[in-house]
Design an enzyme around this catalytic site. Structure first.
Site, short mmCIF file in Angstrom:
data_model
loop_
_atom_site.label_atom_id
_atom_site.label_comp_id
_atom_site.label_asym_id
_atom_site.label_seq_id
_atom_site.Cartn_x
_atom_site.Cartn_y
_atom_site.Cartn_z
N CYS A 243 11.07 -46.16 -60.02
CA CYS A 243 10.73 -44.84 -59.50
C CYS A 243 11.90 -43.93 -59.88
O CYS A 243 12.96 -44.01 -59.28
CB CYS A 243 10.56 -44.87 -57.98
SG CYS A 243 10.38 -43.21 -57.28
N SER B 163 12.44 -43.49 -54.68
CA SER B 163 12.66 -44.93 -54.52
C SER B 163 11.37 -45.65 -54.20
O SER B 163 11.36 -46.64 -53.49
CB SER B 163 13.67 -45.17 -53.40
OG SER B 163 13.22 -44.55 -52.20
N CYS B 164 10.23 -45.15 -54.72
CA CYS B 164 8.94 -45.75 -54.44
C CYS B 164 8.94 -47.22 -54.86
O CYS B 164 9.38 -47.55 -55.96
CB CYS B 164 7.83 -45.00 -55.16
SG CYS B 164 7.77 -43.26 -54.68
#
Lengths: 218, 209
Positions: free
Chosen positions: B110, B114-115
């Site tokens: 990501c 911060s996916c």
């Protein structure tokens, strides 16, 4: 917005350093921050894209020097203040001076499971799906001052639609408090040379998930 | 707590305590306002510390390695397939499993935040959320892999998935050789977190302790 959070393709940050046997949290306050974020999200205080946008609006030097959960905490403070859930004076004093605003619900121990589950981002379509897998598309050359999920490295580039993920709430609209404004969402794949020029390794392909307003036919 | 201009190491202790104080103030205010319940926060933290981790994903991968019908279902609709296993809290609606093959290696990143597929992998490690990984994964994935000690054949396609929306990806790594007849449970022990992000490979039987 074009800030340092949009890191794809930047040089100079060095090697990726993995920590052996990393604990879930490096200090107890990190867990509190994460859990508060979950609880405020469950309560309906703000949306995940408001949290992202609040981090993006941090001064670049702050963004880069703060730790991950420090950034979360800073973003939470700004959402709490900007959205009127508490005043800066209250945060400074560490105590509430007036009663809270009404929120749709509250995360209590009996519903913690629900607080841990991600909600659905599917929304009712507003119009027909414009692209299908196999279609060539060009991403738009946009530089909004607001929150967007089209990264800089993938703007004004030609790629191929690989998947359609249905119709989702549109982050650019949600973060600007303009409602869900549902849009079709696609995985679009690019050749490395399209993104990084003729010297790029041709065995590499990169995809993004792109909302339909980011795309034109190519 | 941030935006400091003093020496980081020298001031590390006081910086942390300032953060602790601010976080405590925030929690107290939100609690007194009636928005949050600290005992619910305790339960969330406990779940992340004890229940929600990469073992969830390892079990999914091991099942896909042993059950062709499940593998097919997983690649078609990972959300539905994982939910059918019923061993973890409901996953989000938007999970996609991507399969490594002898010709293709997948890696998840990501770049914008911060996916990460938390429901199946737990909390993301610090390196996943760090600037070095987020900046380089989309431009120099082979260099990133070499930071992890992985060298793929030169003609293997490296496919990087940048998680720029709410779709979450999990890599289905290749089953290691020499594991014929192994149980799902034993196979799951080979499936590392990094192999499901794409910055690692599953352990091979010789690496098992």
């Amino acid at each position: 917005m074009d800030s340092v959070h949009d890191m794809g393709g930047m040089d100079g940050f060095g090697k990726v350093e993995a920590e052996a046997n990393e604990p879930p949290f490096h200090a107890p306050w990190e867990g509190r921050v994460l859990a508060m974020q979950r609880a405020m999200g469950y309560a309906g205080a703000w949306h995940i894209d408001h949290s992202r946008f609040a981090q993006e609006k941090l001064p670049p030097v702050t963004y880069l020097s703060a730790s991950y959960y420090q950034r979360w905490a800073l973003a939470m403070e700004s959402n709490v203040i900007e959205r009127g859930y508490a005043s800066p004076e209250e945060l400074k004093a560490g105590h509430a001076q007036t009663p809270g605003k009404h929120l749709p619900r509250k995360l209590t121990p009996d519903v913690v499971g629900a607080g841990l589950s991600r909600s659905s981002f599917y929304r009712q379509q507003q119009g027909p799906q414009k692209f299908k897998p196999g279609d060539r598309v060009r991403t738009k050359n946009i530089h909004p001052k607001m929150h967007t999920r089209l990264p800089r490295y993938a703007r004004d580039k030609v790629g191929v639609v690989e998947m359609c993920h249905g119709c989702h709430m549109f982050p650019d609209s949600v973060a600007a408090d303009r409602g869900d404004n549902p849009q079709w969402l696609y995985t679009v794949v690019f050749e490395s040379r399209e993104l990084w020029g003729p010297d790029a390794d041709p065995t590499i392909k990169i995809s993004i998930d792109a909302f339909e307003p980011y795309l034109d036919p190519a | 707590m941030a935006g400091h201009d003093h020496d980081h190491d020298h001031e590390h202790g006081s910086e942390l305590s300032e953060t602790q104080l601010r976080v405590r103030a925030l929690e107290t205010v939100l609690t007194e306002k009636g928005y949050i319940d600290p005992t619910a926060l305790d339960a969330i933290i406990e779940a992340y510390e004890t229940k929600i981790g990469p073992r969830n994903g390892s079990v999914v991968v091991a099942k896909a390695w042993t059950d062709p019908a499940f593998k097919k279902a997983l690649l078609e609709d990972a959300t539905k397939a994982v939910a059918s296993m019923g061993h973890m809290s409901r996953v989000g609606d938007h999970l996609v499993a991507v399969e490594n093959t002898p010709n293709r290696h997948n890696m998840i990143v990501c770049t914008l935040c911060s996916c990460y597929p938390w429901e199946v992998l737990g909390l993301p490690p610090v390196w996943y959320k760090s600037a070095p990984y987020r900046s380089r994964a989309v431009k120099d994935p082979r260099g990133v892999l070499s930071d992890f000690g992985i060298a793929l054949p030169k003609d293997t396609e490296v496919r990087v998935w940048d998680s720029t929306a709410e779709t979450r990806f999990i890599v289905l790594p290749m089953r290691p050789a020499g594991t014929k007849g192994w149980s799902e449970k034993k196979l799951a022990d080979l499936v590392t977190r990094d192999s499901m992000i794409g910055t690692g490979l599953p352990l091979n039987p010789a690496e098992m302790k």
